[in-house]
Design an enzyme around this catalytic site. Structure first.
Site, PDB file in Angstrom:
ATOM      1  N   GLU A 134      17.589  40.428   0.439  1.00 45.41           N
ATOM      2  CA  GLU A 134      17.960  40.051   1.808  1.00 45.41           C
ATOM      3  C   GLU A 134      19.448  40.334   1.970  1.00 45.41           C
ATOM      4  O   GLU A 134      20.248  39.981   1.094  1.00 45.41           O
ATOM      5  CB  GLU A 134      17.693  38.547   2.029  1.00 45.41           C
ATOM      6  CG  GLU A 134      18.318  38.003   3.306  1.00 45.41           C
ATOM      7  CD  GLU A 134      18.153  36.481   3.473  1.00 45.41           C
ATOM      8  OE1 GLU A 134      17.222  35.889   2.882  1.00 45.41           O
ATOM      9  OE2 GLU A 134      18.968  35.896   4.206  1.00 45.41           O
ATOM     10  N   GLU A 139      26.336  36.215  10.273  1.00 45.18           N
ATOM     11  CA  GLU A 139      25.762  34.875  10.142  1.00 45.18           C
ATOM     12  C   GLU A 139      26.860  33.821  10.181  1.00 45.18           C
ATOM     13  O   GLU A 139      27.968  34.040   9.678  1.00 45.18           O
ATOM     14  CB  GLU A 139      24.981  34.743   8.827  1.00 45.18           C
ATOM     15  CG  GLU A 139      24.155  33.470   8.760  1.00 45.18           C
ATOM     16  CD  GLU A 139      23.294  33.389   7.505  1.00 45.18           C
ATOM     17  OE1 GLU A 139      23.601  34.061   6.527  1.00 45.18           O
ATOM     18  OE2 GLU A 139      22.320  32.607   7.525  1.00 45.18           O
TER      19      GLU A 139
END
Ligand SMILES: *[C@@H]1O[C@H](CO)[C@@H](O)[C@H](O)[C@H]1NC(C)=O
Ligand SMILES: *[C@@H]1O[C@H](CO)[C@@H](O)[C@H](O)[C@H]1NC(C)=O
Length: 326
Positions: A134, A139
């Site tokens: 991932e 973010e």
């Protein structure tokens, strides 16, 4: 001797001037409606969110696709009924997955505000997570103003450049799945933090690029909207693509190789955009976020107007791959 030297130099010159990458995908406006799927499952990160399907999103204007823009947002008008899953929002993933690739996102607005936890990321389509890896490109949570780029992998992937990193073990099974991450520095235009949240939006956003490549490793670049040094092939997808050799240093460099074998940790990735509230990260730090004395879930339920700026507004997403078939 001399001839060999020149030949090597010539080879170096050719390989550095001609990109091995070709355009594989270009998503603008309504392209997202066909290239992506809307997820409706319970948020795996336990957020106070109700992910709605595409039809619901379109009918409630939580997704708006026009000729040059694609907008995804949270509901900002309704009180959330306690006992329901949470505030209406969006999580989408691309139908296609990409192996060695460069992803360029031209973004004019990202979700901001208390209780928000937006992310633009990629993950293995094959999985199951964390197999295949991932990569979190954008973010953050709550009122944060620095982007955090990070990776989550199977064991035996560590970063050897700790001075630039917030954490170096990418193994998702340790440190409560913190992963290995780089918090962006704030040495950008206007003297303000422009890589995340309200500072990013104030400038009209900018460009994020992520390279996922067995030779170059995983790299993330960011240029704010007013940055005059943004490479022309990042700004304009219609010009010939030269790529990272001319882009300067990435803000986040994840070295693969000796301490993190590329082939065993990464495979073809799909692309995800989401926007959740509270949950494992935004919720756990909400009491110290400076947002509200209320619980995070109550804040989400009772303050619809706090989510007025909780939206993604995308100009384009362009993908280049080394795959020569098309
Ligand atoms: C969605 O937006 C359109 C165009 O702005 C508007 O006409 C329509 O009433 C909106 N629908 C809802 C449910 O807000
Ligand atoms: C860890 O990766 C290295 C190569 O990067 C490899 O030589 C080693 O065997 C791996 N260790 C385990 C336990 O898989």
């Amino acid at each position: 001797m001399r001839t060999t030297g020149y030949a090597a130099l010539l080879c170096w010159f050719i390989s550095s001037a001609v990109s091995l990458y070709t355009k594989k995908g270009s998503f603008i406006g309504s392209d997202f409606l066909t290239a992506f799927e809307w997820d409706t499952f319970d948020d795996p990160t336990h957020g106070r969110v109700n992910y709605v399907d595409q039809q619901t999103a379109l009918s409630k204007n939580l997704t708006i696709a026009s000729e040059g823009k694609f907008i995804m947002r949270a509901d900002y008008t309704d009180i959330v009924i306690s006992g329901s899953r949470g505030r209406d929002s969006i999580r989408i993933h691309s139908k296609n997955a990409y192996d060695d690739a460069i992803f360029i996102l031209d973004l004019s607005h990202m979700p901001e505000g208390c209780a928000t936890w937006p992310a633009f990321w990629t993950l293995s389509q094959l999985g199951p997570w964390p197999n295949g890896g991932e990569i979190d490109i954008i973010e953050g949570v709550n009122l944060q103003n620095h982007n955090l780029a990070s990776m989550h992998t199977t064991p035996n992937c560590t970063m050897s450049n700790p001075s630039t990193m917030q954490s170096t073990d990418c193994n998702a099974a340790v440190n409560n799945n913190q992963g290995c991450g780089v918090s962006f520095s704030d040495s950008y235009a206007l003297g303000t933090d422009s890589s995340y949240g309200s500072g990013f939006n104030l400038l009209g956003g900018g460009w994020y690029a992520m390279q996922k490549d067995p030779e170059a490793g995983i790299n993330v670049w960011f240029w704010p909207r007013n940055d005059i040094s943004v490479p022309v092939d990042v700004r304009d997808s219609t010009v010939p693509f030269v790529g990272p050799t001319t882009w300067g240093s990435p803000q986040a460099r994840f070295q693969t190789g000796q301490y993190c074998d590329y082939e065993t940790h990464f495979d073809a990735h799909e692309i995800v955009f989401d926007l959740t509230f509270c949950g494992d990260w935004a919720g756990s730090v909400f009491p110290s976020s400076g947002c509200s004395p209320m619980s995070c879930a109550d804040f989400v339920d009772q303050n619809p107007s706090a989510f007025t700026n909780a939206y993604w507004e995308i100009n384009s997403l362009i993908i280049y791959t080394k795959d020569t078939s098309s």
